[in-house]
Structure formats: structure tokens, C-alpha cells
Design a protein around this motif. Structure first.
Motif, PDB file in Angstrom:
ATOM      1  N   SER A 294       0.825  -1.202   0.000  1.00 28.70           N
ATOM      2  CA  SER A 294       0.000   0.000   0.000  1.00 28.70           C
ATOM      3  C   SER A 294       0.862   1.256   0.000  1.00 28.70           C
ATOM      4  CB  SER A 294      -0.924   0.003   1.224  1.00 28.70           C
ATOM      5  OG  SER A 294      -1.665   1.199   1.284  1.00 28.70           O
ATOM      6  N   PHE A 295       1.890   1.264   0.837  1.00 26.91           N
ATOM      7  CA  PHE A 295       2.785   2.426   0.878  1.00 26.91           C
ATOM      8  C   PHE A 295       3.532   2.573  -0.447  1.00 26.91           C
ATOM      9  CE2 PHE A 295       6.871   4.457   1.947  1.00 26.91           C
ATOM     10  CZ  PHE A 295       6.388   5.648   2.455  1.00 26.91           C
ATOM     11  N   PHE A 296       3.933   1.446  -1.015  1.00 28.89           N
ATOM     12  CA  PHE A 296       4.613   1.450  -2.316  1.00 28.89           C
ATOM     13  C   PHE A 296       3.733   2.086  -3.385  1.00 28.89           C
ATOM     14  CE2 PHE A 296       5.016  -0.965  -6.365  1.00 28.89           C
ATOM     15  CZ  PHE A 296       6.282  -0.550  -6.742  1.00 28.89           C
ATOM     16  N   SER A 297       2.439   1.680  -3.414  1.00 30.78           N
ATOM     17  CA  SER A 297       1.515   2.204  -4.413  1.00 30.78           C
ATOM     18  C   SER A 297       1.291   3.702  -4.237  1.00 30.78           C
ATOM     19  CB  SER A 297       0.181   1.456  -4.333  1.00 30.78           C
ATOM     20  OG  SER A 297      -0.720   1.912  -5.319  1.00 30.78           O
ATOM     21  N   LYS A 298       1.151   4.147  -2.978  1.00 36.04           N
ATOM     22  CA  LYS A 298       0.942   5.570  -2.720  1.00 36.04           C
ATOM     23  C   LYS A 298       2.171   6.384  -3.122  1.00 36.04           C
ATOM     24  CE  LYS A 298      -2.340   4.899   1.078  1.00 36.04           C
ATOM     25  NZ  LYS A 298      -2.561   5.017   2.554  1.00 36.04           N
ATOM     26  N   TYR A 299       3.340   5.857  -2.827  1.00 33.34           N
ATOM     27  CA  TYR A 299       4.592   6.535  -3.193  1.00 33.34           C
ATOM     28  C   TYR A 299       4.693   6.692  -4.709  1.00 33.34           C
ATOM     29  CZ  TYR A 299       9.653   7.042  -3.948  1.00 33.34           C
ATOM     30  OH  TYR A 299      10.904   7.465  -4.362  1.00 33.34           O
ATOM     31  N   PHE A 300       4.433   5.602  -5.429  1.00 31.84           N
ATOM     32  CA  PHE A 300       4.542   5.634  -6.887  1.00 31.84           C
ATOM     33  C   PHE A 300       3.525   6.610  -7.477  1.00 31.84           C
ATOM     34  CE2 PHE A 300       3.821   4.134 -11.210  1.00 31.84           C
ATOM     35  CZ  PHE A 300       5.115   3.881 -11.656  1.00 31.84           C
ATOM     36  N   ARG A 301       2.305   6.589  -6.942  1.00 37.90           N
ATOM     37  CA  ARG A 301       1.259   7.463  -7.476  1.00 37.90           C
ATOM     38  C   ARG A 301       1.579   8.931  -7.195  1.00 37.90           C
ATOM     39  NH1 ARG A 301      -5.242   6.478  -7.005  1.00 37.90           N
ATOM     40  NH2 ARG A 301      -5.867   8.231  -8.336  1.00 37.90           N
ATOM     41  N   ARG A 302       2.129   9.205  -6.025  1.00 41.51           N
ATOM     42  CA  ARG A 302       2.455  10.589  -5.679  1.00 41.51           C
ATOM     43  C   ARG A 302       3.489  11.173  -6.637  1.00 41.51           C
ATOM     44  NH1 ARG A 302       6.452  12.502  -2.355  1.00 41.51           N
ATOM     45  NH2 ARG A 302       6.845  10.432  -1.458  1.00 41.51           N
ATOM     46  N   LEU A 303       4.440  10.343  -7.066  1.00 40.58           N
ATOM     47  CA  LEU A 303       5.525  10.851  -7.907  1.00 40.58           C
ATOM     48  C   LEU A 303       5.253  10.746  -9.405  1.00 40.58           C
ATOM     49  CD1 LEU A 303       8.655   9.614  -5.955  1.00 40.58           C
ATOM     50  CD2 LEU A 303       7.680  11.888  -6.007  1.00 40.58           C
ATOM     51  N   THR A 304       4.310   9.911  -9.811  1.00 40.01           N
ATOM     52  CA  THR A 304       4.057   9.712 -11.244  1.00 40.01           C
ATOM     53  C   THR A 304       2.649  10.085 -11.674  1.00 40.01           C
ATOM     54  OG1 THR A 304       3.325   7.407 -11.020  1.00 40.01           O
ATOM     55  CG2 THR A 304       5.707   7.803 -11.235  1.00 40.01           C
ATOM     56  N   GLY A 305       1.719  10.185 -10.711  1.00 37.18           N
ATOM     57  CA  GLY A 305       0.340  10.495 -11.065  1.00 37.18           C
ATOM     58  C   GLY A 305      -0.489   9.297 -11.447  1.00 37.18           C
ATOM     59  N   MET A 306       0.069   8.082 -11.304  1.00 42.82           N
ATOM     60  CA  MET A 306      -0.691   6.871 -11.610  1.00 42.82           C
ATOM     61  C   MET A 306      -0.243   5.736 -10.698  1.00 42.82           C
ATOM     62  SD  MET A 306       1.043   5.627 -15.224  1.00 42.82           S
ATOM     63  CE  MET A 306       0.844   7.225 -15.974  1.00 42.82           C
ATOM     64  N   THR A 307      -1.066   4.710 -10.601  1.00 43.52           N
ATOM     65  CA  THR A 307      -0.710   3.551  -9.785  1.00 43.52           C
ATOM     66  C   THR A 307       0.281   2.673 -10.527  1.00 43.52           C
ATOM     67  OG1 THR A 307      -2.469   2.153 -10.657  1.00 43.52           O
ATOM     68  CG2 THR A 307      -3.026   3.574  -8.775  1.00 43.52           C
ATOM     69  N   PRO A 308       1.003   1.809  -9.800  1.00 47.07           N
ATOM     70  CA  PRO A 308       1.904   0.873 -10.491  1.00 47.07           C
ATOM     71  C   PRO A 308       1.185   0.017 -11.526  1.00 47.07           C
ATOM     72  CG  PRO A 308       2.378   0.914  -8.140  1.00 47.07           C
ATOM     73  CD  PRO A 308       1.126   1.708  -8.323  1.00 47.07           C
ATOM     74  N   LEU A 309      -0.043  -0.461 -11.201  1.00 48.08           N
ATOM     75  CA  LEU A 309      -0.774  -1.282 -12.146  1.00 48.08           C
ATOM     76  C   LEU A 309      -1.143  -0.503 -13.404  1.00 48.08           C
ATOM     77  CD1 LEU A 309      -2.131  -3.950 -12.835  1.00 48.08           C
ATOM     78  CD2 LEU A 309      -4.186  -3.165 -11.605  1.00 48.08           C
ATOM     79  N   ALA A 310      -1.575   0.747 -13.218  1.00 44.04           N
ATOM     80  CA  ALA A 310      -1.926   1.571 -14.382  1.00 44.04           C
ATOM     81  C   ALA A 310      -0.717   1.805 -15.262  1.00 44.04           C
ATOM     82  CB  ALA A 310      -2.520   2.897 -13.917  1.00 44.04           C
ATOM     83  N   TYR A 311       0.454   2.036 -14.659  1.00 45.56           N
ATOM     84  CA  TYR A 311       1.660   2.228 -15.445  1.00 45.56           C
ATOM     85  C   TYR A 311       2.028   0.958 -16.210  1.00 45.56           C
ATOM     86  CZ  TYR A 311       6.459   2.985 -16.790  1.00 45.56           C
ATOM     87  OH  TYR A 311       7.614   3.067 -17.519  1.00 45.56           O
ATOM     88  N   LYS A 312       1.929  -0.200 -15.539  1.00 49.41           N
ATOM     89  CA  LYS A 312       2.287  -1.467 -16.186  1.00 49.41           C
ATOM     90  C   LYS A 312       1.344  -1.748 -17.351  1.00 49.41           C
ATOM     91  CE  LYS A 312       3.517  -6.225 -15.005  1.00 49.41           C
ATOM     92  NZ  LYS A 312       4.955  -6.040 -15.223  1.00 49.41           N
ATOM     93  N   ASN A 313       0.058  -1.466 -17.182  1.00 52.49           N
ATOM     94  CA  ASN A 313      -0.901  -1.706 -18.258  1.00 52.49           C
ATOM     95  C   ASN A 313      -0.704  -0.758 -19.423  1.00 52.49           C
ATOM     96  OD1 ASN A 313      -2.120  -3.769 -16.830  1.00 52.49           O
ATOM     97  ND2 ASN A 313      -3.687  -2.447 -15.927  1.00 52.49           N
TER      98      ASN A 313
END
Length: 315
Positions: A294-313
């Protein structure tokens, strides 16, 4: 930079635009094969070594392949004519005629601009190339401590490097390819680059400020250890500095905070994992030393504007 130039990426933060693709021997062969009939006089490839001889077409073909790129081998270049603006490993560089360039394994390359008259000579030592040095005896410039360097040198130094390069080119085009001779000549070229690199390092050690030296070392450490260490304290300890002093030096030297540099390196590493592996986000979070997914996902979204899953897709 001349107005007659080709632009490949926005000058600001080109390394954040997309993730690097591996530009190895097989990928380069795929790119060049359809054009070999027109480029045969200026390019040589076998399973061990690739050589480009003053042909801007080669460079332009590579640059059309949606940079940034990463490499897993050793590459040596001589800028013969023209100029280029390129980002190597998070650092913008402006290289001009009379510059020797080295790119080592792990280098990430984002071209920004290059002039239409750019010409270079280059050699790539691929994975199967028989390195001409025993283990532990590689010249210091290529032992892994330095990922890339660019050396503006004098006419005599460029002439010497070109003589060695031309001899390698001639030997590879003999009827019987003689590997020991090629290997020995490559060793000579590497020794010469190393000699000039150490000369430059000695000069810089005298003139470079302590603050710039600290910043350069910090950037190197962040690139190597960002997955395991996300906070400035680790890097300050490695540099034998206080957190506050390192923060001040990095901000004054670069205009950006130390934490921002760590985050940039870490986000780049995460995006590479998401794009080029099948690992689930939870596994990447664990490998990158986040407390939980959860913290990983929030960190990634804060810096990129998207979730890890959205980026991978999206990849």
C-alpha cells in the motif's frame, strides 16, 4: 547548439519521460540489417564487436528507436565533427568535436539534440568479446566505479585515438578475422582512454570544489543503492557527512533536494521492473524495501500520477 539540429526529447527531465529499452547486440542488428547494403562501408558487426566509422546514418537510426536506451556492455566513441546534447545517467552533457566518450554497462542514454553534421567513430564490445585483461586488472576507468565519462581532449590525443581506431577497423576487415590482434588493439585503445581519463581526474581533483565532488559522489551512490536505501541518512553516512550538510551541498550544487534525486533514481528503477518483468507490484515493493504494498503504491502514485498497475498496463 546550432539551429540545424534534431530534437529528440524535452530538455527538462528527459529521463522521466519513459523507461529505457535495452540496446544490445541483437537489438542493434535488428535495426541495422535492413540498411546494411547502404551502410556496409561504414559499419562492422560480428558476435563480439560492433564498429561504426564516421557514419551519421547509424546514429540517426538508433535515435529513432524511442529512447531512452540502456546498454549492458562497454562502448567507446570519438566525436569527429558536430555536436550533441545527451543525458547520460541523469546528467545532461554537451559533447562536441574533439571529445572521447565512454559508456559502461548499466548506462542509461537519452538523446536530446544533435547537429545534422554530427559524425562519430564508435566501438561496442558485446557480451562475448574476450576482454583483454585478467580479472581484477581492468584499467581503473573501466572497473565499474565510473559508469560513463566524456573527455574533451587536444588534437594530438584525438589523432592518436583515431589511429588506433582505424587500425582496429582495418584488421576487422582483413580476409581472415584475427581475434588476438583485434583484442590487443582494443586493449591499446582502452589503455589510452584510461590514461587520458586519469589525467583529467588529476586536474579536476586540483580545481573542482569540495561541494561538486560531494554531489557527484552522492549521485553515483543514489544510482547504485536507491532500491535499498530511500533516505538521505544512508548517503550522508557513506560520505561521512551530517544529513543537514549533505542536503545543503546537494541543493546548492544542483538546485534540487537530495531526496528528489533519490526519488528520481528509485522511480526509474521501479518503472524498469514494472515495464520489463512480470513481477507483481507486491514483489517489487518488497525488493525495493517498502514497508508494504500500500505504501509502495501511494509513493509511486504521488511521484508519477498513476498507480503501479496503471503504469504497467500502459506499457
Amino acid at each position: 547548439m546550432s539551429s540545424k539540429s534534431i530534437i529528440f526529447a524535452h530538455q527538462k527531465e528527459p529521463y522521466m519521460s519513459k523507461q529505457p529499452q535495452l540496446m544490445d547486440l541483437s537489438r542493434m542488428r535488428d535495426i541495422f540489417t535492413p540498411h546494411l547494403s547502404k551502410m556496409s562501408e561504414n559499419i562492422f558487426f560480428n558476435g563480439e564487436i560492433g564498429i561504426v566509422h564516421s557514419d551519421p546514418t547509424v546514429f540517426r537510426l538508433l535515435m529513432r528507436q524511442k529512447p531512452p536506451f540502456s546498454i549492458n556492455d562497454h562502448r567507446f566513441g570519438i566525436i569527429v565533427h558536430g555536436e550533441a546534447h545527451v543525458n547520460f545517467n541523469l546528467q545532461d552533457r554537451h559533447v562536441t568535436a574533439g571529445t572521447l566518450v565512454y559508456l559502461g554497462p548499466g548506462t542509461i542514454i537519452t538523446p536530446i539534440r544533435f547537429s545534422h553534421d554530427l559524425k562519430l567513430c564508435g566501438i561496442g564490445l558485446f557480451a562475448d568479446f574476450p576482454m583483454p585483461f585478467a580479472q581484477g586488472q581492468m584499467p581503473s576507468a573501466f572497473n565499474g566505479q565510473v559508469r560513463d565519462f566524456q573527455l574533451p581532449v587536444g588534437e594530438d590525443d584525438i589523432s592518436t585515438a583515431l589511429h588506433i581506431f582505424d587500425t582496429i577497423w582495418q584488421v576487422t576487415h582483413c580476409d581472415n578475422y584475427h581475434r588476438p590482434t583485434v583484442t590487443a588493439l582494443v586493449a591499446a585503445l582502452m589503455h589510452y582512454y584510461d590514461h587520458l581519463f586519469r589525467q583529467q581526474t588529476d586536474r579536476q581533483a586540483v580545481s573542482r570544489s569540495r561541494e561538486q565532488t560531494i554531489f557527484d559522489r552522492f549521485i553515483q551512490l543514489a544510482g547504485q543503492h536507491c532500491a535499498e536505501h530511500h533516505q538521505i541518512g544512508y548517503y550522508a553516512e557513506r560520505l561521512c557527512l551530517t544529513d543537514r550538510y549533505l542536503s545543503t551541498v546537494v541543493r546548492q550544487t544542483s538546485g534540487t533536494t537530495a531526496k528528489d534525486w533519490i526519488d528520481r533514481a528509485l522511480i526509474t528503477r521501479i518503472k524498469i521492473e514494472l515495464r520489463h518483468t512480470d513481477k507483481p507490484a507486491a514483489q517489487i515493493a518488497e525488493e525495493m524495501h517498502f514497508a508494504n504494498p500500500s505504501f509502495f503504491s501511494k509513493y509511486f502514485r504521488r511521484l508519477t500520477g498513476m498507480t503501479p498497475l496503471a503504469y504497467k498496463n500502459m506499457c
